[in-house]
Design a protein around this motif. Structure first.
Motif, PDB file in Angstrom:
ATOM      1  N   SER A 312      43.188  39.716  29.244  1.00  0.00           N
ATOM      2  CA  SER A 312      42.464  38.384  29.275  1.00  0.00           C
ATOM      3  C   SER A 312      42.070  37.758  30.572  1.00  0.00           C
ATOM      4  O   SER A 312      40.943  37.153  30.696  1.00  0.00           O
ATOM      5  N   VAL A 313      42.766  37.894  31.601  1.00  0.00           N
ATOM      6  CA  VAL A 313      42.518  37.489  32.889  1.00  0.00           C
ATOM      7  C   VAL A 313      41.226  38.308  33.293  1.00  0.00           C
ATOM      8  O   VAL A 313      40.567  37.450  33.804  1.00  0.00           O
ATOM      9  N   SER A 314      41.309  39.405  33.177  1.00  0.00           N
ATOM     10  CA  SER A 314      40.354  40.227  33.928  1.00  0.00           C
ATOM     11  C   SER A 314      38.818  39.991  33.038  1.00  0.00           C
ATOM     12  O   SER A 314      37.700  39.727  33.500  1.00  0.00           O
ATOM     13  N   GLU A 315      38.858  39.667  31.780  1.00  0.00           N
ATOM     14  CA  GLU A 315      37.587  39.315  30.974  1.00  0.00           C
ATOM     15  C   GLU A 315      37.137  37.905  31.305  1.00  0.00           C
ATOM     16  O   GLU A 315      36.000  37.687  31.100  1.00  0.00           O
ATOM     17  N   ARG A 316      38.045  37.074  31.691  1.00  0.00           N
ATOM     18  CA  ARG A 316      37.589  35.844  31.860  1.00  0.00           C
ATOM     19  C   ARG A 316      37.814  35.337  33.297  1.00  0.00           C
ATOM     20  O   ARG A 316      37.760  34.226  33.871  1.00  0.00           O
ATOM     21  N   THR A 317      37.481  36.251  34.157  1.00  0.00           N
ATOM     22  CA  THR A 317      37.463  36.138  35.554  1.00  0.00           C
ATOM     23  C   THR A 317      36.257  35.338  35.977  1.00  0.00           C
ATOM     24  O   THR A 317      36.404  34.368  36.754  1.00  0.00           O
ATOM     25  N   ARG A 318      35.083  35.254  35.545  1.00  0.00           N
ATOM     26  CA  ARG A 318      33.831  34.398  35.575  1.00  0.00           C
ATOM     27  C   ARG A 318      34.114  32.839  35.318  1.00  0.00           C
ATOM     28  O   ARG A 318      33.969  32.167  35.992  1.00  0.00           O
ATOM     29  N   GLU A 319      34.891  32.920  34.011  1.00  0.00           N
ATOM     30  CA  GLU A 319      35.178  31.637  33.664  1.00  0.00           C
ATOM     31  C   GLU A 319      36.183  30.827  34.565  1.00  0.00           C
ATOM     32  O   GLU A 319      35.961  29.897  34.710  1.00  0.00           O
ATOM     33  N   ILE A 320      37.095  31.774  35.027  1.00  0.00           N
ATOM     34  CA  ILE A 320      38.204  31.146  35.738  1.00  0.00           C
ATOM     35  C   ILE A 320      37.423  30.673  37.269  1.00  0.00           C
ATOM     36  O   ILE A 320      37.549  29.619  37.684  1.00  0.00           O
ATOM     37  N   GLY A 321      36.350  31.340  37.716  1.00  0.00           N
ATOM     38  CA  GLY A 321      35.750  31.156  38.701  1.00  0.00           C
ATOM     39  C   GLY A 321      34.822  29.785  38.653  1.00  0.00           C
ATOM     40  O   GLY A 321      34.703  29.012  39.449  1.00  0.00           O
ATOM     41  N   VAL A 322      34.196  29.688  37.406  1.00  0.00           N
ATOM     42  CA  VAL A 322      33.535  28.233  37.179  1.00  0.00           C
ATOM     43  C   VAL A 322      34.311  27.252  37.025  1.00  0.00           C
ATOM     44  O   VAL A 322      34.278  26.278  37.598  1.00  0.00           O
ATOM     45  N   ARG A 323      35.677  27.513  36.469  1.00  0.00           N
ATOM     46  CA  ARG A 323      36.536  26.225  36.474  1.00  0.00           C
ATOM     47  C   ARG A 323      37.113  25.759  37.768  1.00  0.00           C
ATOM     48  O   ARG A 323      37.264  24.701  37.903  1.00  0.00           O
ATOM     49  N   LYS A 324      37.506  26.555  38.744  1.00  0.00           N
ATOM     50  CA  LYS A 324      37.791  26.493  39.983  1.00  0.00           C
ATOM     51  C   LYS A 324      36.588  25.697  40.811  1.00  0.00           C
ATOM     52  O   LYS A 324      36.945  24.762  41.728  1.00  0.00           O
ATOM     53  N   ALA A 325      35.110  26.418  40.469  1.00  0.00           N
ATOM     54  CA  ALA A 325      34.179  25.740  41.435  1.00  0.00           C
ATOM     55  C   ALA A 325      33.896  24.298  40.916  1.00  0.00           C
ATOM     56  O   ALA A 325      33.390  23.588  41.768  1.00  0.00           O
ATOM     57  N   LEU A 326      34.379  23.950  39.702  1.00  0.00           N
ATOM     58  CA  LEU A 326      34.220  22.786  39.284  1.00  0.00           C
ATOM     59  C   LEU A 326      35.263  21.713  39.448  1.00  0.00           C
ATOM     60  O   LEU A 326      35.494  20.450  39.112  1.00  0.00           O
ATOM     61  N   GLY A 327      36.528  22.182  40.407  1.00  0.00           N
ATOM     62  CA  GLY A 327      37.588  21.580  40.871  1.00  0.00           C
ATOM     63  C   GLY A 327      38.830  21.804  40.192  1.00  0.00           C
ATOM     64  O   GLY A 327      39.652  21.005  40.465  1.00  0.00           O
ATOM     65  N   ALA A 328      38.823  22.651  39.321  1.00  0.00           N
ATOM     66  CA  ALA A 328      40.314  23.037  38.725  1.00  0.00           C
ATOM     67  C   ALA A 328      41.198  23.292  39.577  1.00  0.00           C
ATOM     68  O   ALA A 328      40.902  24.448  40.387  1.00  0.00           O
ATOM     69  N   LYS A 329      42.282  22.702  39.542  1.00  0.00           N
ATOM     70  CA  LYS A 329      43.539  23.519  40.526  1.00  0.00           C
ATOM     71  C   LYS A 329      44.362  24.594  40.081  1.00  0.00           C
ATOM     72  O   LYS A 329      44.013  24.853  38.898  1.00  0.00           O
ATOM     73  N   GLN A 330      44.964  25.299  41.023  1.00  0.00           N
ATOM     74  CA  GLN A 330      45.615  26.592  40.545  1.00  0.00           C
ATOM     75  C   GLN A 330      46.570  26.365  39.428  1.00  0.00           C
ATOM     76  O   GLN A 330      46.578  26.940  38.632  1.00  0.00           O
ATOM     77  N   GLY A 331      47.390  25.140  39.584  1.00  0.00           N
ATOM     78  CA  GLY A 331      48.455  24.693  38.547  1.00  0.00           C
ATOM     79  C   GLY A 331      47.832  24.725  37.107  1.00  0.00           C
ATOM     80  O   GLY A 331      48.309  25.011  36.171  1.00  0.00           O
ATOM     81  N   THR A 332      46.469  24.090  37.166  1.00  0.00           N
ATOM     82  CA  THR A 332      45.954  23.691  35.716  1.00  0.00           C
ATOM     83  C   THR A 332      45.251  25.296  35.405  1.00  0.00           C
ATOM     84  O   THR A 332      45.381  25.479  34.140  1.00  0.00           O
ATOM     85  N   ILE A 333      45.011  26.211  35.996  1.00  0.00           N
ATOM     86  CA  ILE A 333      44.672  27.541  35.519  1.00  0.00           C
ATOM     87  C   ILE A 333      45.544  28.249  35.162  1.00  0.00           C
ATOM     88  O   ILE A 333      45.743  28.775  34.165  1.00  0.00           O
ATOM     89  N   ALA A 334      46.735  28.234  35.912  1.00  0.00           N
ATOM     90  CA  ALA A 334      48.153  28.805  35.266  1.00  0.00           C
ATOM     91  C   ALA A 334      48.624  28.351  34.237  1.00  0.00           C
ATOM     92  O   ALA A 334      49.170  28.949  33.164  1.00  0.00           O
ATOM     93  N   PHE A 335      48.525  26.943  33.987  1.00  0.00           N
ATOM     94  CA  PHE A 335      49.150  26.246  32.802  1.00  0.00           C
ATOM     95  C   PHE A 335      48.507  26.659  31.566  1.00  0.00           C
ATOM     96  O   PHE A 335      48.932  26.792  30.584  1.00  0.00           O
ATOM     97  N   GLN A 336      47.189  26.840  31.663  1.00  0.00           N
ATOM     98  CA  GLN A 336      46.219  27.171  30.594  1.00  0.00           C
ATOM     99  C   GLN A 336      46.505  28.612  30.190  1.00  0.00           C
ATOM    100  O   GLN A 336      46.829  28.914  28.995  1.00  0.00           O
ATOM    101  N   PHE A 337      46.789  29.589  31.195  1.00  0.00           N
ATOM    102  CA  PHE A 337      47.273  31.028  30.402  1.00  0.00           C
ATOM    103  C   PHE A 337      48.620  30.945  29.990  1.00  0.00           C
ATOM    104  O   PHE A 337      49.082  31.633  29.093  1.00  0.00           O
ATOM    105  N   PHE A 338      49.605  30.000  30.399  1.00  0.00           N
ATOM    106  CA  PHE A 338      50.979  29.894  30.028  1.00  0.00           C
ATOM    107  C   PHE A 338      50.723  29.192  28.445  1.00  0.00           C
ATOM    108  O   PHE A 338      51.535  29.840  27.960  1.00  0.00           O
ATOM    109  N   ILE A 339      50.194  28.462  28.207  1.00  0.00           N
ATOM    110  CA  ILE A 339      49.692  27.753  26.984  1.00  0.00           C
ATOM    111  C   ILE A 339      49.483  28.719  25.933  1.00  0.00           C
ATOM    112  O   ILE A 339      50.168  29.176  24.881  1.00  0.00           O
TER     113      ILE A 339
END
Length: 412
Positions: A312-339
């Motif tokens: 899932s991480v590999s398939e959504r790499t671009r999505e993760i990049g977009v979210r980070k570019a828009l200001g998402a923090k590392q904790g937010t990204i990690a929390f999303q995958f934890f959920i």
């Protein structure tokens, strides 16, 4: 904070829908492990509850003198030593010699397990158990009279034609009538019903409510088998005297058997609580086996869950990049995958618990055991799936959080 959690849950469900087949397979793998755990533990619980209740009905202050020990060893399919039966003379001598204070001795034997009982124009199938006993049998066996009364000493001594019947016989013979005072027929002999027992249910297919209890001597006059093996049960009113009463009973019965001081007992003596402890040890082994099977399966499911999250991480790499570019923090990204991982794990756990309960209930129904809800197994299953989700989701979440946003946006 709550809006962030809600948004991550929505994203997690959208991701699950997007890779539905892989998610279902992962949920099923987790469910298999939980089903094994909950199902086996619930079946073991039903086994333990049923057998323990049957033995504990004898009372914690009761011990039995029987032909063999409960743990009698067998060698090449045969007993190492053949003990003589407990004869009628043995029980008469025991009643005369054993006079330990605060005790009540029950004497009984099973005349037949295939009796046909008649009442007017109604008769049962030939599957009724007939027991001959003295006046202490009902109490020592942990039975309770639902209607009427028990035997008294005079009725036993005078071989009165009276009887106490099981609850299923009441239903089969008397329908809506009051059974007390009615006359039934067994092998051509007439008996007045003076009591009806509370329901006890069945154990291993043996219906304990299809039985007739009559005075000992009257039963002996009907069932004249020369090799009848009698049962002796002693109830001690004061628990602190139980061991002394048991030791005194052993000495008395050894004298009755004519054993010398150097000879081993040629009879068995068992306390109801000893039997319960032994059964507990056996079911403990089964519970351990359930844990081993489930842990192996859950280990496999945790690897599968980690694998699906890495994909899932590999398939959504671009999505993760977009979210980070828009200001998402590392904790937010990690929390999303934890959920997302926890949701998949809990779905597998819930499915496994449902299947496990159904499996345990089905087993209890087939063998006629008392089913009890395996609450402890369900709590453990919930904790295990939560821990598995955290462990399996840690690496994928960490990997997703550490992705470089520029490289992620360039990912194809």
């Amino acid at each position: 904070m709550f809006s962030l959690v809600r948004e991550n849950i929505r994203i997690a469900f959208d991701s699950i829908k997007g890779q539905l087949l892989r998610t279902i397979l992962t949920i099923l793998i987790i469910a298999i492990g939980i089903t094994a755990l909950v199902g086996i533990l619930s079946a073991v619980s039903a086994l333990e509850t049923t057998i323990s209740s049957d033995f504990s009905s004898m009372g914690a202050n009761t011990f039995n003198i029987q032909r063999y020990e409960f743990t009698a060893q067998r060698q090449q399919g045969k007993r190492q030593k053949t003990n003589p039966i407990i004869s009628y003379q043995n029980i008469r001598d025991f009643e005369n010699q054993y006079n330990f204070p605060f005790t009540k001795t029950s004497v009984s034997f099973t005349g037949t397990s295939m009796a046909e009982v008649k009442y007017e124009n109604v008769k049962t199938d030939p599957e009724v158990t007939v027991i001959g006993s003295n006046e202490n049998f009902i109490q020592n066996s942990g039975l309770k009279v639902d209607q009427g009364r028990e035997f008294n000493v005079l009725e036993v001594d005078n071989n009165s034609n009276v009887c106490i019947i099981g609850s299923d016989l009441v239903k089969a013979l008397f329908k809506d009538e009051d059974p007390i005072g009615q006359t039934i027929s067994i092998r051509g002999f007439k008996f007045k019903v003076i009591g009806a027992l509370e329901s006890k249910g069945s154990t291993f297919g043996n219906n304990q409510d299809l039985r007739v209890i009559m005075p000992l001597q009257k039963a002996r006059s009907i069932f004249t088998n020369a090799n009848i093996n009698y049962a002796l049960s002693v109830m001690v009113e004061k628990k602190e005297l139980l061991q002394q009463a048991q030791d005194d009973a052993i000495v008395s019965f050894r004298n009755i058997r004519g054993l010398t001081p150097v000879e081993d007992n040629n009879f068995g003596l068992e306390r109801s609580d000893d039997l319960i402890n032994r059964i507990g040890a056996i079911t403990g082994i089964l519970a351990t086996a359930a844990w081993i099977i489930s842990i192996i399966t859950i280990l496999g499911s945790s690897i599968a869950l980690m694998n699906i999250m890495l994909v899932s991480v590999s398939e959504r790499t671009r999505e993760i990049g977009v979210r980070k570019a828009l200001g998402a923090k590392q904790g937010t990204i990690a929390f999303q995958f934890f959920i997302e991982t926890i949701i998949i794990g809990q779905l597998g756990g819930i499915l496994g618990m449902i299947l496990g309960i159904l499996l345990g209930f089905g087993f209890a129904s087939v063998v006629d055991f008392q089913f009890s809800m395996p609450w402890s197994a369900m709590i453990w299953a919930s904790l295990i799936t939560f821990v598995v989700a955290i462990i399996s989701g840690s690496y994928p979440a960490s990997k997703a959080a550490k992705l470089d946003p520029i490289e992620s946006l360039r990912y194809e």
